[in-house]
Structure formats: C-alpha cells, structure tokens
Design an enzyme around this catalytic site. Structure first.
Site, PDB file in Angstrom:
ATOM      1  N   GLY A  60     -44.826   6.118  -8.229  1.00  0.00           N
ATOM      2  CA  GLY A  60     -43.921   5.018  -8.518  1.00  0.00           C
ATOM      3  C   GLY A  60     -44.814   4.183  -9.685  1.00  0.00           C
ATOM      4  O   GLY A  60     -44.140   3.441 -10.444  1.00  0.00           O
ATOM      5  N   PRO A  91     -47.975  10.643  -7.485  1.00  0.00           N
ATOM      6  CA  PRO A  91     -47.585  10.133  -8.902  1.00  0.00           C
ATOM      7  C   PRO A  91     -46.770  11.418  -9.565  1.00  0.00           C
ATOM      8  O   PRO A  91     -47.598  12.416  -9.597  1.00  0.00           O
ATOM      9  CB  PRO A  91     -48.787   9.796  -9.650  1.00  0.00           C
ATOM     10  N   CYS A 131     -20.544  16.671 -26.826  1.00  0.00           N
ATOM     11  CA  CYS A 131     -19.184  16.034 -26.905  1.00  0.00           C
ATOM     12  C   CYS A 131     -19.008  14.651 -26.065  1.00  0.00           C
ATOM     13  O   CYS A 131     -17.961  14.882 -25.069  1.00  0.00           O
ATOM     14  CB  CYS A 131     -18.062  16.956 -26.907  1.00  0.00           C
ATOM     15  N   GLU A 132     -19.772  13.928 -25.937  1.00  0.00           N
ATOM     16  CA  GLU A 132     -19.557  12.850 -25.164  1.00  0.00           C
ATOM     17  C   GLU A 132     -20.266  11.453 -25.981  1.00  0.00           C
ATOM     18  O   GLU A 132     -21.489  11.380 -26.504  1.00  0.00           O
ATOM     19  CB  GLU A 132     -20.418  12.695 -23.983  1.00  0.00           C
TER      20      GLU A 132
HETATM   21  N1  LLP Z   1     -42.563  10.910  -4.309  1.00  0.00           N
HETATM   22  C1  LLP Z   1     -41.423  11.040  -3.939  1.00  0.00           C
HETATM   23  C2  LLP Z   1     -40.947  11.076  -2.409  1.00  0.00           C
HETATM   24  C3  LLP Z   1     -40.504  10.705  -4.906  1.00  0.00           C
HETATM   25  O1  LLP Z   1     -39.014  10.823  -4.597  1.00  0.00           O
HETATM   26  C4  LLP Z   1     -40.870  10.616  -6.320  1.00  0.00           C
HETATM   27  C5  LLP Z   1     -39.580  10.510  -7.183  1.00  0.00           C
HETATM   28  C6  LLP Z   1     -42.167  10.479  -6.327  1.00  0.00           C
HETATM   29  C7  LLP Z   1     -43.090  10.668  -5.618  1.00  0.00           C
HETATM   30  C8  LLP Z   1     -42.730  10.358  -7.897  1.00  0.00           C
HETATM   31  O2  LLP Z   1     -42.443   9.333  -8.442  1.00  0.00           O
HETATM   32  P1  LLP Z   1     -43.001   8.686  -9.799  1.00  0.00           P
HETATM   33  O3  LLP Z   1     -44.464   8.578  -9.820  1.00  0.00           O
HETATM   34  O4  LLP Z   1     -42.693   9.736 -10.852  1.00  0.00           O
HETATM   35  O5  LLP Z   1     -42.418   7.433 -10.158  1.00  0.00           O
HETATM   36  N2  LLP Z   1     -35.342  10.571 -12.837  1.00  0.00           N
HETATM   37  C9  LLP Z   1     -35.863   9.471 -12.508  1.00  0.00           C
HETATM   38  C10 LLP Z   1     -37.041   9.298 -11.573  1.00  0.00           C
HETATM   39  C11 LLP Z   1     -36.675   9.564 -10.253  1.00  0.00           C
HETATM   40  C12 LLP Z   1     -37.729   9.510  -9.316  1.00  0.00           C
HETATM   41  C13 LLP Z   1     -37.505  10.442  -8.074  1.00  0.00           C
HETATM   42  N3  LLP Z   1     -38.503  10.126  -7.031  1.00  0.00           N
HETATM   43  C14 LLP Z   1     -36.292   8.884 -14.066  1.00  0.00           C
HETATM   44  O6  LLP Z   1     -35.998   9.415 -15.000  1.00  0.00           O
HETATM   45  O7  LLP Z   1     -36.796   7.652 -14.151  1.00  0.00           O
END
Ligand code: LLP
Length: 441
Positions: free
Chosen positions: A240, A275, A362-363
């Site tokens: 996150g 991450p 096409c959107e």
């Molecule tokens: N751990 C778990 C359990 C997760 O579900 C996720 C992401 C991460 C780690 C990694 O999160 P990050 O460090 O990348 O923030 N498609 C969306 C983001 C979806 C995140 C899903 N889970 C976007 O494009 O912003």
C-alpha cells in the site's frame, strides 16, 4: 541518484537506453521496465525497516512478468500471491517456496492443496469458512498448514474507495471480535499452525500514519494470542505504500517506517511487507504512438495506439498518469517525476496544446487523460504514459480483440523482450469454429 526514466538532451531514456530505440525495434504499444528501479525499491524498504529485518514479499499482481519476478527473487524478495497462477509464476521465476505468502478471500480447495504441496510460508486467512477448508485440506494431506489471520482493523487508508481494503465495510480480513473466536477454533482444529498476523488496509496510501494506526489496532489481539500460547512469529503489514504519479508527489518510505518500526518492535515479531506499486509503479511506462491528431470544434484529440485494454487505471479509478512526448527538444535534463522534474506545464511556453489523449477502443471511457496540457504533438510521435509499471499490463485484457502489448526489460545499456506482443493467432487460441464434441443436455 538518476531516476530510471529521465530526459537527456530532449530525449526520454530508461536507464541508459533511449525509449525511441526500443519502439523502433519492438513497436508500440510497449511496456518498458527498469530492472534497476525494481531492485532499488526492494532495497529501499529493507533499508528503511532495517531495525525490524523485513521479509519483502513483492506483490505479484502489481506487475507479474516472469523476467521481473526473477529479478525480484535474485534481489532476495519473497512473493505475495493471491491465486494458484501467481504461486506458479513465482516458482517458475525461481522463488523459494518458503518466501511465498498466499492471500485472497476465495481460496479454493485445489489452490490450497497446491500451495501446501509447494511448501509456502503461510496462508493469509480471510474468513472462518476458509479456516475450516484449509484445515480439512491439510488433514487430508496429513500435514499442518501454516497460517496467519488477516485482520480487518477498520482503518480508513484515505485512498480511492475501490482500493481501500481495511475498513469494516470491505470484504477483506476478519474483524477483531471474530478473530478472537478464530483463535479458539484454530486450537480445536489441530492441523493449523498460527504463525502470524496479517493486515493490508489498501493501496496507493500517501498518508504516512495509516499503516501505523492499523498495527496499533491489532496490538491487543497479538497480546491475546500470546496469552493463549500461540507462538506467533510474524506480523505482515501488507502493501500500500503510495508513489508519485505527478511531479513531486509521493511520501518517502522513511516517513512510513518511522511510525511503524516502534510498533513492530513492540510486538517482538518479524516483519513481512507486501509492496507492489512501491516497487513496480515507477519502474515501468507504457510507450505509445500518436495515430491521429483529430480536431473537433470543441477540442483536440490525440488518438494513440494504446488503449484501455492496455492500461485501464484512468478508466476505472479516474487515475492520473503523467503523459509526455518521448522527444521534446529543448527540454532541460532531469528525472520524469522527481521534485525537480522538467515535466511541468510551465515549461511548455507557447508550444502547448490541450488534448484528450484517447485510445482506439469503442468506448468513451477509453482515455488516458482528458483536457491535458502537453507540448503540441504530431502523428507518428511517441508518447510515454508514466507510472504504468504497477497494475498496467497485469490488468490488461484483449477487449476489441486487441493483442496485449509487448514487455521490455531494460538493464543498464541493454534491453530484452520479456514478453512478445500477442498476435491475432494468440487471441483466438482455444476457440472453435465448430464443435469438437457435442453433449446431450
Ligand atoms: N497485499 C495484498 C493482500 C493486496 O491485496 C495488495 C494489492 C498488495 C499487497 C499490494 O498493494 P500495493 O503495495 O501495490 O498497493 N488495481 C489497483 C490496485 C489494487 C491493489 C490490490 N491489492 C490500482 O491500479 O490502483
């Protein structure tokens, strides 16, 4: 330190390779990744959290090309996975099974069985029925399943609502009250081994106190588990950490660490972090070419050869991605997104134009930017969509029967094609014109 993507002499480079050179050889649209950026970001987390010796489990879903995963394994990262497919990918890329964690709210028996067979580090369990199923599968295999309980701490990550996962209304994790019941059940079930606690409250979090708040909320629970003699080993703080999508944006990882480390130390547990975006986001861009410059009475459209099937983030999250031509004569040198980036609107002078940057699908939702001020552009010119390393190609589809883009990994002055562009033959694989076998209904 030079940013992976930077301008030199008015030309966009990935590490030491001009991106235009890659386009000339591989074509467009193409995802271009800097291996060095990925590796550097893993190290940045290890450094910021060195006092708690983190295991960095790279979130495979953010950017899952095998070549990238391989460099993550070589950099000493583990892997955060959410499906059998992701576990398979990680293993194919050389992951040590004992560094793989497996989350997700809908794990099925065969996935659980596969993960047990491989000897993963642990399952991040998201519900009571999942506990039961894991226990059942483990019993069948006459083994013990290593688990962590994913707690939903009811903390607002202050991010887009689609990527917020740690509030009580979200489908993820187990609330604190029920988690206590789970402890009793784990004890009864015998063939589950509780090794840790997991939290992941959301993605693209820029406020540095959100993770700490979540850890703080689970401290009493950890205490309770200890009192019940569960030999906990790990606290998994999830992913996150937010990145810069615009010039100068982003929160230094040290700012998160300074609030989180003392709390992690309080637990006495080893830290796992998951991450994705922090590692991959600014390690990749989507390079596309202008097909047409279309003028209408109201506005000008830059129609490019990439589309929402390649990068869907603007469409579904209204996400901002910095966009800039790959060649901009006269632009001062500098990193694309740092605080002294040359990519500021103010640097455009009278050569600016305002465009909707759109794809051919096409959107009307098929766009990368609306009403964006950019240097005036011509057909055939290359445009970079920055910060596309995370949730770009990994969320790509074949909508409009478009092949997915090629992927290129740059390392220093060299580059290689880590994924071929899909051909039309690839796109119809598995489909049939006529039945192979007819069944009676
Ligand atoms: N751990 C778990 C359990 C997760 O579900 C996720 C992401 C991460 C780690 C990694 O999160 P990050 O460090 O990348 O923030 N498609 C969306 C983001 C979806 C995140 C899903 N889970 C976007 O494009 O912003």
């Amino acid at each position: 330190m030079t940013e992976a993507f930077h301008y030199k002499g008015g030309e966009l480079f990935c590490e030491n390779v001009p991106v235009a050179k890659i386009a000339a050889r591989v074509g467009t649209p193409v995802y271009i990744y800097s291996q060095d950026h990925f590796v550097r970001q893993v190290q940045a987390i290890k450094d910021a959290f060195r006092d708690v010796q983190p295991l960095v489990c790279y979130a495979v879903k953010s950017s899952s090309n095998l070549g990238l995963l391989r460099s993550m394994a070589l950099a000493g990262a583990g892997f955060d996975t959410v499906s059998r497919g992701e576990i398979y990918r990680a293993l194919r890329a050389g992951a040590e099974p004992g560094t793989i964690v497996f989350a997700g709210i809908g794990k099925q028996a065969e996935e659980i069985e596969y993960a047990l067979e491989q000897g993963i580090l642990m399952f991040n369990v998201e519900s009571e029925p999942e506990l039961e199923l894991i226990s059942k599968v483990a019993a069948k295999r006459k083994t013990e399943a290593p688990i962590a309980l994913r707690i939903n701490p009811d903390v607002d990550p202050q991010t887009h609502k689609y990527i917020s996962t740690g509030k009580s209304e979200n489908k993820f994790g187990i609330d604190l009250k029920r988690a206590e019941e789970c402890l009793k059940r784990i004890r009864e079930l015998k063939n589950l081994r509780l090794r840790g606690i997991h939290i992941h409250i959301g993605s693209q979090i820029l406020k540095n106190d959100r993770h700490a708040e979540a850890i703080d909320r689970v401290l009493p629970f950890i205490e309770k588990a200890r009192k019940m003699d569960f030999p906990l080993e790990y606290i998994n703080v999830g992913g996150g950490f937010g990145i810069a999508y615009d010039v100068g944006q982003g929160t230094p990882i040290e700012d998160f660490a300074k609030l989180m480390v003392p709390l992690i130390q309080k637990t006495g547990l080893k830290m796992i972090s998951e991450p994705g975006r922090f590692i991959s986001g600014n390690g990749g861009l989507l390079l596309t070419q202008v097909v047409y410059v279309k003028k209408s009475t109201d506005k000008d459209f830059l129609i490019v050869d990439a589309a929402m099937n390649d990068l869907i983030r603007p469409t579904i999250y209204q996400a901002f991605h910095k966009i800039w031509p790959a060649r901009h004569p006269g632009l001062k040198d500098g990193g694309a997104l740092g605080s002294d980036s040359p990519l500021r609107d103010g640097n455009l002078g009278d050569k600016a134009a305002v465009y909707d940057v759109v794809g051919p699908i096409c959107e009307s939702g098929d766009y990368f930017a609306l009403g964006r001020k950019l240097p005036r552009m011509n057909e055939g010119e290359l445009v970079a969509v920055f910060s596309a390393g995370a949730y770009g190609q990994s969320m790509a589809s074949n909508y409009n029967t478009r092949g997915r883009a090629a992927e290129v990994i740059v390392h220093g002055s060299e580059y290689w094609v880590a994924r071929d562009r899909e051909t039309v033959e690839d796109l119809i694989r598995g489909e049939r014109l006529t039945p192979r076998e007819v069944f009676q209904g």
